[in-house]
Each structure stands twice: as structure tokens, then as C-alpha cells.
Design an enzyme around this catalytic site. Structure first.
Site, PDB file in Angstrom:
ATOM      1  N   LYS A  53      -5.521   8.254   0.095  1.00  0.00           N
ATOM      2  CA  LYS A  53      -4.501   6.990   0.826  1.00  0.00           C
ATOM      3  C   LYS A  53      -4.448   5.771  -0.807  1.00  0.00           C
ATOM      4  CE  LYS A  53      -3.461   2.505   3.069  1.00  0.00           C
ATOM      5  NZ  LYS A  53      -4.001   2.040   4.427  1.00  0.00           N
TER       6      LYS A  53
ATOM      7  N   SER B  48      -2.472  -6.874   4.838  1.00  0.00           N
ATOM      8  CA  SER B  48      -3.435  -6.756   3.799  1.00  0.00           C
ATOM      9  C   SER B  48      -2.122  -6.510   2.891  1.00  0.00           C
ATOM     10  CB  SER B  48      -3.833  -6.026   3.825  1.00  0.00           C
ATOM     11  OG  SER B  48      -5.386  -6.121   4.587  1.00  0.00           O
TER      12      SER B  48
ATOM     13  N   HIS C 201      -8.221 -10.348   9.732  1.00  0.00           N
ATOM     14  CA  HIS C 201     -10.027  -9.433   9.753  1.00  0.00           C
ATOM     15  C   HIS C 201     -10.734 -10.668  10.161  1.00  0.00           C
ATOM     16  CE1 HIS C 201      -7.538  -7.145   6.852  1.00  0.00           C
ATOM     17  NE2 HIS C 201      -7.101  -6.262   8.031  1.00  0.00           N
TER      18      HIS C 201
ATOM     19  N   ARG D  43      -1.658  -7.501  16.030  1.00  0.00           N
ATOM     20  CA  ARG D  43      -1.107  -8.550  15.815  1.00  0.00           C
ATOM     21  C   ARG D  43       0.544  -9.087  16.147  1.00  0.00           C
ATOM     22  NH1 ARG D  43      -0.948  -6.617   9.809  1.00  0.00           N
ATOM     23  NH2 ARG D  43       0.271  -4.845  11.147  1.00  0.00           N
TER      24      ARG D  43
END
Length: 161
Positions: free
Chosen positions: A40, A127, A16, A89
Site C-alpha cells: 500500500k 485519513s 482515531h 463511522r
């Protein structure tokens, strides 16, 4: 030009930070927008995520950390911003990000999404991986800044930041 770099940042990783650093050199202002999605289950609260980001980004004059909930396009309208930055990514990220970009464009036609390819050394990093490695006691110092590592270790041990 002002851009929004949205995400959950649970927690913020070097991947990030790479995107944020590169954006800060290309754009006048970068708003790092932390999603507050109450449905979430995040490891860190919205306040903790903002605090961790502000600590690691305190040397950037043109980077602001903010929060939002609801639709990104509504947040962008509120901020007067029409450009989003999303990190990619791998090819697997592209399909999801493309769908989101097209949906955002449909909801707010003047929204543009810029895809920034992750630096090669971070293409594997997420993450989720960081949290999993931390949960099993692995060394995460190569994935996250020291303040995030410390906070994660406290979370894993059941404490709060």
C-alpha cells in the site's frame, strides 16, 4: 482486558484519537497496532506514523503503539490478545468491518471484534479526506493534532518530517 485497535493511521486523525481515548477508559490496555503494508502506498512511513501516534498518545499510561505486518490474527496471537476494536463511522463501514471480523473469527475462533461507533462529530472524517484537503492547501487543524498538521504540510510541500 487488553484490546488491539489496528489501522494504517496514515495519518492519525481526531476520529482515531476519539476511539483510542474511549477505549483507554474501558479497557486495561490498548495496543494501537499500525499496519505495515508494503504493497500500500502510504503518505507516511511506518516509523513516521508510529512517531506521530506516540507524540499524541504520550499522556496515556495504558496505551501502547506497536507495528505489525501480515495477518492481524497472527499479530493478536503473538500478543496474547483475543479482542479487537474497530471504529464505525457510517453504515458503509459496517459491511467491510463485518467481513473482516468474520474472516478473523474463521481464522482464529477465539477472536472477538468489538465495534465502537464514532462520535457524531467525526462520522465524516477519514485519513483520505485529511490528505486530500492538505494536498489542496486547506485548513486541517480541525481534523488532526498540531504535530500531524505540521508533518502533513511538510509532506505536501515535498519535504520529510
Amino acid at each position: 482486558m487488553v484490546v488491539i485497535y489496528p489501522g494504517s493511521f496514515d495519518p492519525v486523525t481526531y476520529g482515531h484519537l476519539d476511539i483510542i481515548d474511549r477505549c483507554s477508559k474501558k479497557f486495561d490496555k490498548v495496543i494501537v497496532a499500525v499496519l505495515n503494508n508494503k504493497s500500500k502506498k502510504n503518505m507516511f512511513t511506518i516509523e513516521e506514523r508510529v512517531e506521530l501516534l506516540e507524540e499524541v498518545l504520550n499522556n496515556y499510561d495504558n496505551v501502547e503503539v506497536d507495528t505489525f505486518s501480515g495477518l492481524l490474527v497472527d499479530y493478536a496471537r503473538e500478543k496474547g490478545c483475543t479482542t479487537m476494536v474497530r471504529g464505525l463511522r457510517a453504515v458503509s463501514d459496517f459491511e467491510y468491518e463485518m467481513q473482516m471480523a468474520l474472516a478473523n473469527k474463521k481464522l482464529k475462533p477465539d477472536i472477538e471484534t468489538i465495534f465502537m461507533v464514532s462520535s457524531g462529530k467525526y462520522t465524516y472524517l477519514s485519513s483520505s479526506i485529511v490528505k486530500e484537503v492538505a494536498t489542496f492547501g486547506g485548513d486541517i487543524s480541525c481534523f488532526v493534532p498540531h504535530n500531524v498538521e505540521t508533518a502533513l504540510k511538510k509532506k505536501v510541500k515535498g519535504g520529510s518530517q
